[in-house]
Motif scaffolding. Structure first.
Motif, PDB file in Angstrom:
ATOM      1  N   LEU A  51       0.841  -1.195   0.000  1.00 14.43           N
ATOM      2  CA  LEU A  51       0.000   0.000   0.000  1.00 14.43           C
ATOM      3  C   LEU A  51       0.879   1.249   0.000  1.00 14.43           C
ATOM      4  O   LEU A  51       1.784   1.373   0.823  1.00 14.43           O
ATOM      5  N   CYS A  52       0.610   2.159  -0.941  1.00 12.50           N
ATOM      6  CA  CYS A  52       1.325   3.432  -1.024  1.00 12.50           C
ATOM      7  C   CYS A  52       0.311   4.555  -1.015  1.00 12.50           C
ATOM      8  O   CYS A  52      -0.534   4.654  -1.910  1.00 12.50           O
ATOM      9  N   LEU A  53       0.374   5.434  -0.001  1.00  9.69           N
ATOM     10  CA  LEU A  53      -0.538   6.559   0.129  1.00  9.69           C
ATOM     11  C   LEU A  53       0.252   7.857   0.212  1.00  9.69           C
ATOM     12  O   LEU A  53       1.272   7.923   0.895  1.00  9.69           O
ATOM     13  N   SER A  54      -0.228   8.881  -0.495  1.00  4.16           N
ATOM     14  CA  SER A  54       0.451  10.180  -0.494  1.00  4.16           C
ATOM     15  C   SER A  54      -0.514  11.278  -0.079  1.00  4.16           C
ATOM     16  O   SER A  54      -1.712  11.213  -0.342  1.00  4.16           O
ATOM     17  N   GLU A  55       0.056  12.291   0.605  1.00  3.76           N
ATOM     18  CA  GLU A  55      -0.660  13.525   0.922  1.00  3.76           C
ATOM     19  C   GLU A  55      -1.868  13.310   1.827  1.00  3.76           C
ATOM     20  O   GLU A  55      -2.922  13.926   1.647  1.00  3.76           O
ATOM     21  N   ILE A  56      -1.719  12.444   2.823  1.00  8.89           N
ATOM     22  CA  ILE A  56      -2.756  12.330   3.854  1.00  8.89           C
ATOM     23  C   ILE A  56      -2.660  13.538   4.769  1.00  8.89           C
ATOM     24  O   ILE A  56      -1.584  13.885   5.246  1.00  8.89           O
ATOM     25  N   ARG A  57      -3.790  14.173   5.024  1.00 19.23           N
ATOM     26  CA  ARG A  57      -3.820  15.308   5.948  1.00 19.23           C
ATOM     27  C   ARG A  57      -4.196  14.833   7.345  1.00 19.23           C
ATOM     28  O   ARG A  57      -4.815  13.777   7.508  1.00 19.23           O
TER      29      ARG A  57
END
Length: 481
Positions: free
Chosen positions: A195-201
């Protein structure tokens, strides 16, 4: 002769052709063109402009490749001058609501993919936001989808993941919030392993739904993230950690310490850690001191956060290290590296000191490291601009098992370093000497003609003589300019 070849034999021959020759195959005859399409399993398509009128051409093109299993679609603006692999060039017809227009176009592209690529397993769509509805259509047609990369989903949701029973790898750039007030409590387990996630606030809602269902996760990448979700989501984050083997934190300074702390508490299987531009000295030191013996690979780009104390902790707690990569680590000294090299000398197979000025500040460091790390197979000293020949040569004398050497951007090196490599590194298969202005064309030619096992060379085409080009073609040596 052509008539004597059945389609199966012709397809086998065409699959073995190098890319330079393969591109001309469809021009031979109609039969060859059809056979060539049937043996194409991978496509990379670029749109030079966002225009719905290009969809028929796109759909028609896809229909010619019934066996494609890997597809990448990238949307580029009309001003982009890069040469497209496949171009559907039309006159732009922009709508007033550009974002809505882009979303509708993306959905139509996904529907076209779904109708033409039933064998798709790997899909990278980097061309704008898509809707969960379009993803459901994709899941019903591409039942064997195992890898999916998207830029964004509008409206944002993760629930569509339940319709991809074979999905192992997911990458999503633009994460957002979705209404979790109706979040079901059923603990349906997702098959995701990477799993690759970007720009979680920090306040993003709904991520808890994902964390609770990723109990099979083996690899997690977080990029430019300010959090792992809101308060409820953060408390669920630890659910995905117990079986984790690889973690990458890139530019996640605000959450790095918290993630590493929970990793030390809840994970007994971590094999690889990459930490770029984030965290604190104390937080990283606490993690290394508490980490389990399973850790084998460390990759740090921490210019002002990594020092000798961390290297000492690694030497004390990570005894089975096989790969150490340091980039732009200004506070590390030769003493720390020598101590680490002496402790883990037998097992280290890969060492990278990229843009690390300690190499230039402390003459003789590479010599000492080479004597300690005789089992090295991969060495990366890229972007040490003033690295002199004698420092590298003195290390190569001891490191005779190297198969991969990267020296990109080492402007101080000359042909003497390359000749030393030829004499000492008989097992060498891959070398990167791009932007090494001191290495001349004649030396590159001599190196290529006398390296028995070389298979891949990163070098400017201008440094390849006619003799060298002929030789690499005959020996199937890959040149990457």
């Amino acid at each position: 002769m052509e008539s004597l070849l059945c389609d199966e034999v012709l397809q086998e021959i065409l699959q073995r052709l190098p890319p330079s020759s393969s591109s001309a195959v469809p021009l031979v005859c109609k039969r060859w063109s059809i056979v060539h399409r049937n043996c194409r399993y991978s496509l990379f398509l670029r749109f030079p402009s966002a225009n719905p009128s290009s969809l028929p051409a796109f759909s028609s093109y896809l229909s010619r490749f019934p066996r494609v299993s890997s597809l990448t679609v990238v949307l580029v603006p009309p001003s982009d001058n890069s040469s497209p692999v496949v171009s559907f060039d039309v006159v732009p017809d922009y709508d007033d609501d550009e974002e809505t227009n882009s979303s509708l176009l993306s959905d139509q592209i996904l529907l076209s993919v779904a109708s033409n690529c039933p064998n798709l397993r790997d899909f990278r769509y980097l061309a704008g936001p898509v809707s969960p509805t379009a993803l459901l259509s994709l899941s019903s047609s591409c039942k064997h989808m195992s890898s999916l990369s998207l830029t964004s989903i509008r409206p944002f949701s993760f629930r569509w993941l339940t319709f991809f029973p074979a999905l192992k790898d997911l990458s999503l750039v633009d994460c957002g919030s979705f209404d979790s007030s109706n979040d079901d409590e059923s603990e349906l387990e997702l098959p995701l392993e990477s799993l690759c996630l970007s720009e979680i606030r920090a306040g993003d809602c709904g991520l808890g739904w994902l964390w609770r269902r990723c109990t099979k996760l083996r690899r997690l990448q977080l990029r430019s993230c300010e959090g792992t979700g809101d308060g409820v989501s953060f408390s669920s984050f630890v659910r995905c950690l117990p079986g984790l083997q690889e973690l990458e934190l890139r530019t996640c300074r605000t959450i790095a310490d918290g993630v590493l702390l929970r990793l030390a508490q809840h994970c007994d299987s971590l094999y690889s850690l990459l930490l770029y531009d984030g965290g604190s000295r104390d937080g990283l030191l606490r993690f290394i001191s508490r980490c389990r013996s399973t850790l084998r690979r460390l990759d740090f780009r921490l210019p002002l956060d990594l020092d000798n104390d961390h290297l000492s902790a690694v030497a004390e707690n990570v005894r089975e290290l096989v790969s150490l990569r340091l980039q732009s680590c200004c506070l590390v000294t030769g003493e720390g590296l020598k101590t680490l090299g002496t402790t883990i000398n037998a097992g280290l197979e890969e060492l990278a000191l990229i843009n690390c000025d300690v190499i230039e500040k402390e003459p003789g460091l590479l010599t000492t490291l080479g004597q300690s790390l005789r089992e090295l197979r991969k060495l990366d000293l890229s972007y040490n601009k003033m690295l002199p020949d004698k420092e590298l040569v003195s290390m190569l004398v001891s490191c005779k098992n190297l198969v991969d050497v990267k020296l990109k951007g080492c402007r101080g090196l000359t042909g003497a370093a390359l000749l030393s490599m030829l004499n000492n590194c008989k097992l060498l298969e891959t070398i990167d000497i791009k932007h090494c202005c001191g290495i001349e064309t004649d030396t590159v030619e001599f190196f290529l003609l006398n390296s028995p096992r070389i298979r891949q060379v990163h070098v400017e085409e201008s440094k390849l003589s006619g003799v060298a080009k002929t030789w690499v073609s005959q020996k199937f040596i890959q040149i990457i300019g």
